[in-house]
Write a protein that holds these residues in place. Structure first.
Motif, PDB file in Angstrom:
ATOM      1  N   ARG A 299      -7.581 -56.187  38.784  1.00  0.00           N
ATOM      2  CA  ARG A 299      -6.419 -56.452  39.632  1.00  0.00           C
ATOM      3  C   ARG A 299      -5.612 -57.595  39.040  1.00  0.00           C
ATOM      4  O   ARG A 299      -6.154 -58.652  38.718  1.00  0.00           O
ATOM      5  CB  ARG A 299      -6.832 -56.815  41.066  1.00  0.00           C
ATOM      6  CG  ARG A 299      -7.550 -55.701  41.799  1.00  0.00           C
ATOM      7  CD  ARG A 299      -7.824 -56.090  43.231  1.00  0.00           C
ATOM      8  NE  ARG A 299      -6.605 -56.134  44.011  1.00  0.00           N
ATOM      9  CZ  ARG A 299      -6.088 -55.088  44.641  1.00  0.00           C
ATOM     10  NH1 ARG A 299      -6.664 -53.900  44.548  1.00  0.00           N
ATOM     11  NH2 ARG A 299      -4.985 -55.210  45.348  1.00  0.00           N
ATOM     12  N   GLY A 300      -4.316 -57.372  38.897  1.00  0.00           N
ATOM     13  CA  GLY A 300      -3.456 -58.421  38.364  1.00  0.00           C
ATOM     14  C   GLY A 300      -2.166 -57.824  37.844  1.00  0.00           C
ATOM     15  O   GLY A 300      -1.985 -56.611  37.807  1.00  0.00           O
TER      16      GLY A 300
ATOM     17  N   SER B 163       2.028 -62.355  37.049  1.00  0.00           N
ATOM     18  CA  SER B 163       1.157 -63.467  37.394  1.00  0.00           C
ATOM     19  C   SER B 163       1.338 -64.620  36.413  1.00  0.00           C
ATOM     20  O   SER B 163       1.288 -65.792  36.792  1.00  0.00           O
ATOM     21  CB  SER B 163      -0.313 -63.021  37.387  1.00  0.00           C
ATOM     22  OG  SER B 163      -0.556 -61.995  38.308  1.00  0.00           O
TER      23      SER B 163
ATOM     24  N   THR C 261      -3.896 -63.088  39.325  1.00  0.00           N
ATOM     25  CA  THR C 261      -4.808 -62.198  38.607  1.00  0.00           C
ATOM     26  C   THR C 261      -6.239 -62.485  39.037  1.00  0.00           C
ATOM     27  O   THR C 261      -6.668 -63.637  39.042  1.00  0.00           O
ATOM     28  CB  THR C 261      -4.680 -62.393  37.085  1.00  0.00           C
ATOM     29  OG1 THR C 261      -3.323 -62.164  36.703  1.00  0.00           O
ATOM     30  CG2 THR C 261      -5.575 -61.426  36.337  1.00  0.00           C
ATOM     31  N   SER C 262      -6.964 -61.439  39.382  1.00  0.00           N
ATOM     32  CA  SER C 262      -8.316 -61.615  39.899  1.00  0.00           C
ATOM     33  C   SER C 262      -9.303 -61.951  38.787  1.00  0.00           C
ATOM     34  O   SER C 262      -9.254 -61.384  37.698  1.00  0.00           O
ATOM     35  CB  SER C 262      -8.782 -60.346  40.610  1.00  0.00           C
ATOM     36  OG  SER C 262     -10.121 -60.465  41.038  1.00  0.00           O
TER      37      SER C 262
ATOM     38  N   ASP D  32      -8.477 -65.541  46.238  1.00  0.00           N
ATOM     39  CA  ASP D  32      -8.831 -64.318  45.527  1.00  0.00           C
ATOM     40  C   ASP D  32     -10.169 -63.782  46.005  1.00  0.00           C
ATOM     41  O   ASP D  32     -10.332 -62.585  46.241  1.00  0.00           O
ATOM     42  CB  ASP D  32      -8.880 -64.607  44.019  1.00  0.00           C
ATOM     43  CG  ASP D  32      -9.310 -63.391  43.214  1.00  0.00           C
ATOM     44  OD1 ASP D  32      -8.909 -62.265  43.585  1.00  0.00           O
ATOM     45  OD2 ASP D  32     -10.030 -63.563  42.211  1.00  0.00           O
ATOM     46  N   SER D  33     -11.147 -64.670  46.161  1.00  0.00           N
ATOM     47  CA  SER D  33     -12.479 -64.247  46.601  1.00  0.00           C
ATOM     48  C   SER D  33     -12.451 -63.699  48.026  1.00  0.00           C
ATOM     49  O   SER D  33     -13.045 -62.647  48.312  1.00  0.00           O
ATOM     50  CB  SER D  33     -13.444 -65.439  46.521  1.00  0.00           C
ATOM     51  OG  SER D  33     -14.748 -65.061  46.917  1.00  0.00           O
TER      52      SER D  33
ATOM     53  N   ASP E 209      -4.896 -57.263  50.745  1.00  0.00           N
ATOM     54  CA  ASP E 209      -4.125 -56.928  49.553  1.00  0.00           C
ATOM     55  C   ASP E 209      -2.881 -57.816  49.535  1.00  0.00           C
ATOM     56  O   ASP E 209      -1.782 -57.385  49.884  1.00  0.00           O
ATOM     57  CB  ASP E 209      -3.740 -55.446  49.585  1.00  0.00           C
ATOM     58  CG  ASP E 209      -3.193 -54.975  48.251  1.00  0.00           C
ATOM     59  OD1 ASP E 209      -3.099 -55.795  47.319  1.00  0.00           O
ATOM     60  OD2 ASP E 209      -2.860 -53.772  48.140  1.00  0.00           O
TER      61      ASP E 209
ATOM     62  N   SER F   3      -9.820 -62.472  49.679  1.00  0.00           N
ATOM     63  CA  SER F   3      -9.047 -61.230  49.755  1.00  0.00           C
ATOM     64  C   SER F   3      -9.848 -60.066  49.188  1.00  0.00           C
ATOM     65  O   SER F   3      -9.734 -58.930  49.659  1.00  0.00           O
ATOM     66  CB  SER F   3      -7.724 -61.381  49.006  1.00  0.00           C
ATOM     67  OG  SER F   3      -7.931 -61.608  47.625  1.00  0.00           O
ATOM     68  N   ARG F   4     -10.675 -60.342  48.179  1.00  0.00           N
ATOM     69  CA  ARG F   4     -11.517 -59.283  47.603  1.00  0.00           C
ATOM     70  C   ARG F   4     -12.512 -58.783  48.648  1.00  0.00           C
ATOM     71  O   ARG F   4     -12.737 -57.582  48.782  1.00  0.00           O
ATOM     72  CB  ARG F   4     -12.248 -59.808  46.373  1.00  0.00           C
ATOM     73  CG  ARG F   4     -13.145 -58.785  45.675  1.00  0.00           C
ATOM     74  CD  ARG F   4     -13.605 -59.341  44.336  1.00  0.00           C
ATOM     75  NE  ARG F   4     -14.457 -58.400  43.632  1.00  0.00           N
ATOM     76  CZ  ARG F   4     -15.790 -58.429  43.665  1.00  0.00           C
ATOM     77  NH1 ARG F   4     -16.407 -59.349  44.373  1.00  0.00           N
ATOM     78  NH2 ARG F   4     -16.496 -57.553  43.001  1.00  0.00           N
TER      79      ARG F   4
END
Length: 419
Positions: free
Chosen positions: A361-362, A366, A355-356, A406-407, A43, A409-410
């Motif tokens: 999520r975002g 951003s 922003t994802s 982003d990928s 996160d 962390s997801r």
């Protein structure tokens, strides 16, 4: 809401409640531990883009010591505004897990409508601005209708819009192809010559910091009344002091030249307003819910169709406003308005800002952080007299890194139950 979750046969509190209890019991050290735990679980929030922005500024300052000069920082804020406003709309669409590829064309069309009605037709400035913004609103509602009624993917809808509204922009401008806005008009004056006095700028900072501290204290009091865990007063004081520093330092730097631009202040107000709307209103929470899981949102009673319509409308409206501000700053409207890399910069700003792409999520901030990164790269490379081909490659690299983070962390959030 389920307060306990089963993990490997044992019960444990969900991550958010663990953080709350840790902060309440250990104060500031608990807050640090909770923050560290969130980072380890993927996160990341705005940490990557803030670190990246610091690195970018440091590199350009070393390469050219005029990069962080007051004059260049003022130019940076002016250049950031129009891209940032357009990126705000992209953030909202990405929260739904969708995309809008036509924001550049919509911004150019709105600017063309402004130029033709205000300069050629002699309409009052306010009426021309309202019509320009209304163009974006109608386009967004049209997108939302196509998406919700016929199920056409947003990628296809907005790709068609990119081409179609570019053609309409050329049609509106006609054979002239270019219009100069009156330099003495209120719009141009607002975008190019309106700056806050130092005293007013510091007053705005004081008001914002005081409002933040008051809101935190009221929220703490409300949670205590409800019997919920609360953050210690010392943490609120530290956060308030940090906010004061974050706001005062750039204001001091900008006041070394022309000061804080009124146009940039408008952008900041839009960012803060959008953030509050997303976090504190039923509509905003519905947007997050739909972006997280459409079917679950529908079963929870959320008007999913209305959410899609409103978000697409908001995105195109922000694009139109960004186009009007860009035209005012450049004091002209032409066939290239909204073209070139406008789409690239707006979409990249939203993604780079945190922003994802996967939806749900975002933050509105951003758009601010991402736009600062994009424009800093462009501005810094221009100061180094490097060609646009280098700028495109550097921006592409930064965008790829942001999407990769982003990928990853997801995946980490999913593994730790924070997705």
């Amino acid at each position: 809401m389920t307060l306990r979750a089963e993990t490997n046969g044992s019960t444990q509190l969900p991550a958010d409640l663990q953080d709350e209890r840790l902060i309440a019991s250990n104060g500031f050290s608990g807050a640090v531990s909770a923050f560290t735990a969130r980072l380890r679980s993927g996160d990341l929030g705005s940490v990557p883009v803030v670190v990246g922005l610091i690195i970018i500024w440091a590199v350009f300052q070393i390469a050219n010591n005029s990069f962080l000069s007051s004059r260049n920082l003022v130019n940076l804020t002016l250049q950031t505004t129009s891209v940032g406003v357009i990126a705000l709309g992209i953030v909202l669409v990405l929260l739904l897990g969708e995309i809008d590829l036509s924001v550049g064309s919509v911004s150019g069309l709105a600017a063309a409508v402004l130029g033709v009605t205000f300069v050629n037709k002699g309409w009052p400035l306010v009426l021309s601005l309202v019509v320009g913004v209304a163009v974006g609103l109608v386009i967004g509602l049209f997108y939302g209708m196509l998406y919700t009624r016929f199920g056409v993917p947003s990628f296809v809808i907005t790709l068609a819009g990119l081409l179609g509204f570019l053609g309409l922009q050329l049609l509106v401008l006609g054979k002239e192809g270019s219009l100069n806005l009156p330099y003495d008009s209120a719009l141009v004056g607002f975008a190019t010559r309106s700056f806050l006095s130092p005293a007013l700028a510091y007053a705005v900072v004081a008001i914002v910091v005081a409002a933040y501290a008051l809101s935190r204290l009221r929220a703490r009091s409300a949670r205590a009344t409800a019997g919920l865990s609360t953050a210690p007063t010392s943490m609120i004081a530290i956060k308030t002091a940090a906010l004061a520093v974050v706001l005062l330092v750039p204001v001091i730097a900008l006041n070394g030249d022309r000061g804080v631009s009124a146009m940039f202040l408008l952008f900041l107000v839009l960012v803060a307003g959008t953030d509050l709307t997303v976090r504190r209103t039923r509509w905003g929470r519905s947007v997050i819910a739909v972006g997280g899981n459409v079917e679950a949102a529908r079963r929870a009673g959320i008007n999913v169709r209305g959410i899609y319509l409103s978000v697409f409308a908001a995105c195109s409206t922000f694009a139109a406003v960004g186009g009007l501000l860009a035209a005012a700053r450049l004091v002209a409207v032409n066939q290239s308005s909204g073209g070139a890399d406008t789409n690239l910069n707006a979409i990249a700003a939203a993604v780079i800002g945190g922003t994802s792409l996967f939806g749900g999520r975002g933050s509105a901030y951003s758009a601010l952080l991402g736009a600062l990164v994009i424009i800093s790269i462009s501005n810094g490379l221009a100061l180094l007299s490097l060609n646009s081909n280098v700028r495109y490659m550097v921006t592409a690299g930064v965008l790829l890194i942001a999407v990769t983070i982003d990928s990853l962390s997801r995946r980490s959030r999913q593994a730790h139950g924070r997705a």
